[in-house]
Scaffold this motif. Structure first.
Motif, PDB file in Angstrom:
ATOM      1  N   SER A  13     -10.951   6.313 -10.861  1.00 51.30           N
ATOM      2  CA  SER A  13     -10.010   6.715  -9.650  1.00 51.30           C
ATOM      3  C   SER A  13      -8.803   7.941 -10.356  1.00 51.30           C
ATOM      4  N   ASP A  14      -7.959   8.320  -9.386  1.00 55.51           N
ATOM      5  CA  ASP A  14      -6.927   9.067  -9.843  1.00 55.51           C
ATOM      6  C   ASP A  14      -5.983   8.541 -11.021  1.00 55.51           C
ATOM      7  N   GLY A  15      -5.680   7.478 -10.951  1.00 50.24           N
ATOM      8  CA  GLY A  15      -4.772   6.802 -11.915  1.00 50.24           C
ATOM      9  C   GLY A  15      -5.156   6.680 -13.305  1.00 50.24           C
ATOM     10  N   CYS A  16      -6.648   7.257 -13.328  1.00 49.13           N
ATOM     11  CA  CYS A  16      -7.245   7.229 -14.621  1.00 49.13           C
ATOM     12  C   CYS A  16      -7.134   8.319 -15.279  1.00 49.13           C
ATOM     13  N   THR A  17      -6.492   9.388 -14.681  1.00 52.61           N
ATOM     14  CA  THR A  17      -6.716  10.747 -15.109  1.00 52.61           C
ATOM     15  C   THR A  17      -6.009  10.767 -16.555  1.00 52.61           C
ATOM     16  N   TYR A  18      -5.017  10.266 -16.769  1.00 54.68           N
ATOM     17  CA  TYR A  18      -4.316  10.333 -17.991  1.00 54.68           C
ATOM     18  C   TYR A  18      -4.332   9.008 -18.580  1.00 54.68           C
ATOM     19  N   CYS A  19      -5.429   8.403 -18.574  1.00 54.04           N
ATOM     20  CA  CYS A  19      -5.270   6.882 -19.050  1.00 54.04           C
ATOM     21  C   CYS A  19      -4.679   6.848 -20.486  1.00 54.04           C
ATOM     22  N   TYR A  20      -4.076   5.993 -20.642  1.00 51.86           N
ATOM     23  CA  TYR A  20      -3.397   5.671 -21.977  1.00 51.86           C
ATOM     24  C   TYR A  20      -4.312   5.483 -23.233  1.00 51.86           C
ATOM     25  N   PHE A  21      -5.341   4.812 -22.843  1.00 54.20           N
ATOM     26  CA  PHE A  21      -6.559   4.487 -24.062  1.00 54.20           C
ATOM     27  C   PHE A  21      -7.717   5.642 -23.950  1.00 54.20           C
ATOM     28  N   TYR A  22      -8.075   6.249 -22.855  1.00 58.11           N
ATOM     29  CA  TYR A  22      -9.214   6.842 -22.715  1.00 58.11           C
ATOM     30  C   TYR A  22      -8.934   8.418 -22.281  1.00 58.11           C
ATOM     31  N   GLY A  23      -7.675   8.750 -21.814  1.00 59.42           N
ATOM     32  CA  GLY A  23      -7.430   9.992 -21.258  1.00 59.42           C
ATOM     33  C   GLY A  23      -7.424  11.069 -22.183  1.00 59.42           C
ATOM     34  N   ASN A 125      -2.160   5.026  -5.253  1.00 57.90           N
ATOM     35  CA  ASN A 125      -1.939   5.667  -4.010  1.00 57.90           C
ATOM     36  C   ASN A 125      -2.210   4.887  -2.710  1.00 57.90           C
ATOM     37  N   GLN A 126      -1.920   5.653  -1.529  1.00 57.10           N
ATOM     38  CA  GLN A 126      -2.214   4.790  -0.294  1.00 57.10           C
ATOM     39  C   GLN A 126      -3.583   4.678  -0.005  1.00 57.10           C
ATOM     40  N   SER A 127      -4.464   5.633  -0.313  1.00 59.16           N
ATOM     41  CA  SER A 127      -5.849   5.482   0.299  1.00 59.16           C
ATOM     42  C   SER A 127      -6.448   4.492  -0.711  1.00 59.16           C
ATOM     43  N   LEU A 128      -6.294   4.093  -1.727  1.00 55.63           N
ATOM     44  CA  LEU A 128      -6.735   3.154  -2.851  1.00 55.63           C
ATOM     45  C   LEU A 128      -6.370   1.520  -2.266  1.00 55.63           C
ATOM     46  N   ALA A 129      -5.060   1.692  -1.885  1.00 55.90           N
ATOM     47  CA  ALA A 129      -4.498   0.679  -1.473  1.00 55.90           C
ATOM     48  C   ALA A 129      -5.133   0.110  -0.327  1.00 55.90           C
ATOM     49  N   ASP A 130      -5.519   1.078   0.670  1.00 55.32           N
ATOM     50  CA  ASP A 130      -6.169   0.624   1.651  1.00 55.32           C
ATOM     51  C   ASP A 130      -7.703   0.427   1.691  1.00 55.32           C
ATOM     52  N   PHE A 145      -2.013 -10.631  -7.930  1.00 51.79           N
ATOM     53  CA  PHE A 145      -0.869  -9.563  -7.849  1.00 51.79           C
ATOM     54  C   PHE A 145      -1.334  -8.184  -7.777  1.00 51.79           C
ATOM     55  N   ILE A 146      -0.312  -7.231  -7.356  1.00 53.64           N
ATOM     56  CA  ILE A 146      -0.771  -5.761  -7.247  1.00 53.64           C
ATOM     57  C   ILE A 146       0.027  -5.149  -8.248  1.00 53.64           C
ATOM     58  N   ALA A 147      -0.646  -4.195  -8.902  1.00 51.45           N
ATOM     59  CA  ALA A 147       0.129  -3.056  -9.868  1.00 51.45           C
ATOM     60  C   ALA A 147      -0.179  -2.000  -9.429  1.00 51.45           C
ATOM     61  N   CYS A 148       1.079  -1.373  -9.242  1.00 55.16           N
ATOM     62  CA  CYS A 148       1.152   0.138  -8.697  1.00 55.16           C
ATOM     63  C   CYS A 148       1.496   0.864  -9.863  1.00 55.16           C
ATOM     64  N   SER A 149       0.169   1.078 -10.575  1.00 55.86           N
ATOM     65  CA  SER A 149       0.416   1.592 -11.860  1.00 55.86           C
ATOM     66  C   SER A 149      -0.883   2.380 -12.358  1.00 55.86           C
ATOM     67  N   PRO A 150      -0.650   3.633 -12.612  1.00 55.19           N
ATOM     68  CA  PRO A 150       0.644   4.540 -12.303  1.00 55.19           C
ATOM     69  C   PRO A 150       0.857   4.670 -10.765  1.00 55.19           C
ATOM     70  N   ILE A 151       2.270   4.846 -10.488  1.00 51.87           N
ATOM     71  CA  ILE A 151       2.428   5.144  -8.861  1.00 51.87           C
ATOM     72  C   ILE A 151       2.368   6.408  -8.681  1.00 51.87           C
ATOM     73  N   LEU A 152       1.728   7.007  -7.733  1.00 51.42           N
ATOM     74  CA  LEU A 152       1.232   8.700  -7.891  1.00 51.42           C
ATOM     75  C   LEU A 152       2.158   9.244  -6.457  1.00 51.42           C
ATOM     76  N   GLU A 153       2.371   8.174  -5.364  1.00 55.11           N
ATOM     77  CA  GLU A 153       3.097   8.530  -4.424  1.00 55.11           C
ATOM     78  C   GLU A 153       3.466   7.377  -3.589  1.00 55.11           C
ATOM     79  N   SER A 154       4.129   7.648  -2.531  1.00 59.41           N
ATOM     80  CA  SER A 154       4.785   6.776  -1.735  1.00 59.41           C
ATOM     81  C   SER A 154       3.559   5.720  -1.093  1.00 59.41           C
ATOM     82  N   ILE A 155       3.895   4.195  -1.330  1.00 65.37           N
ATOM     83  CA  ILE A 155       2.599   3.473  -0.878  1.00 65.37           C
ATOM     84  C   ILE A 155       3.512   2.377   0.103  1.00 65.37           C
TER      85      ILE A 155
END
Ligand code: SF4
Length: 240
Positions: A13-23, A125-130, A145-155
């Motif tokens: 998903s979008d949060g993976c784009t610049y993944c710390y390990f595999y980006g 992001n909101q669509s993935l939260a939903d 627990f929930i991790a907004c990480s990385p947060i990319l928009e208002s959620i």
């Protein structure tokens, strides 16, 4: 302390784009082959006296450099669950962007969940939260627990905070990182306050927007600056 029973991962998903390990800028970029590590059975390994190498009463961050619910690991996960059950004296902390695969390879004795497993669902992001959070809440998990990480928009998480123990928020790190707006962070904190859920602002990310200004923050300072803002509400909770 981390346990990485397997290695390798790929974008989901979008949060993976610049993944710390595999980006694109990571040392392990392109390592999409999922393979077991030599630490696969680490939690149950014993010394010559028959004692576990890893002592009890620990939190073991599990698969933080891959994803516990990767389809390539479906067969291995059966053994991982069995080791997790055996080490009921360790709290296994699992963070995933693939919560929709949670039911696959779940042990038959899982019932309403093992006491020593905390699962964190990542939503950036909101669509993935939903999409992810209704599923997350529908599964039998004792500690969520929930991790907004990385947060990319208002959620807005308000509809999903019942049954959640804790929320962590952090911005994206790296040279191409997307901005983290402090307003989004404060907004989630407010949602947590209203729902009586603990909240941790873990890191600002590289580009941190506050009072209309974007500041570039050194990776080694992202955690300390978040801490200095003093907005976390942990009530003595220790996650890592
Ligand atoms: S799921 Fe996690 S480890 Fe895998 S590519 Fe995405 S951010 Fe990286």
């Amino acid at each position: 302390m981390n346990w990485e029973p397997w290695t390798g991962c790929y974008q989901i998903s979008d949060g993976c784009t610049y993944c710390y390990f595999y980006g694109p800028h990571a040392k392990r970029c392109g390592q999409n082959t999922i393979q077991k590590t030599d630490k696969f059975d680490w939690p149950v390994r014993t010394n010559t006296k028959g004692e576990y190498n890893i002592k009890g009463n620990k939190i073991l961050a599990t698969c933080f450099a891959t994803d516990f619910f990767l389809p390539e690991a479906d067969e291995w996960r059966k053994d991982a669950w069995s080791m997790i059950k055996q080490r009921s004296d360790i709290n296994f902390l699992i963070l995933t962007k693939r919560i929709d695969r949670f039911p696959v390879s779940l042990p038959s004795d899982w019932g309403d969940g093992y006491d020593n497993v905390s699962i964190g669902c990542t939503v950036e992001n909101q669509s993935l939260a939903d999409y992810r959070l209704p599923l997350f809440l529908s599964y039998p998990i004792k500690r969520r627990f929930i991790a907004c990480s990385p947060i990319l928009e208002s959620i807005n998480l308000s509809a999903y905070l019942h049954g959640i123990e804790h929320v962590t928020v952090s911005g994206e790190s790296g040279r191409d990182a997307r901005e983290c707006d402090y307003g989004w962070v404060l907004d989630i904190r407010e949602q947590c306050v209203k729902a009586n859920v603990t909240f941790w602002f873990k890191g600002t990310g590289t580009f941190f927007k506050r009072d209309g200004t974007v500041e570039k923050i050194n990776p080694f300072k992202q955690g300390s600056i978040a801490r200095e803002l003093d907005i976390s509400i942990l009530n003595g909770k220790k996650l890592f």
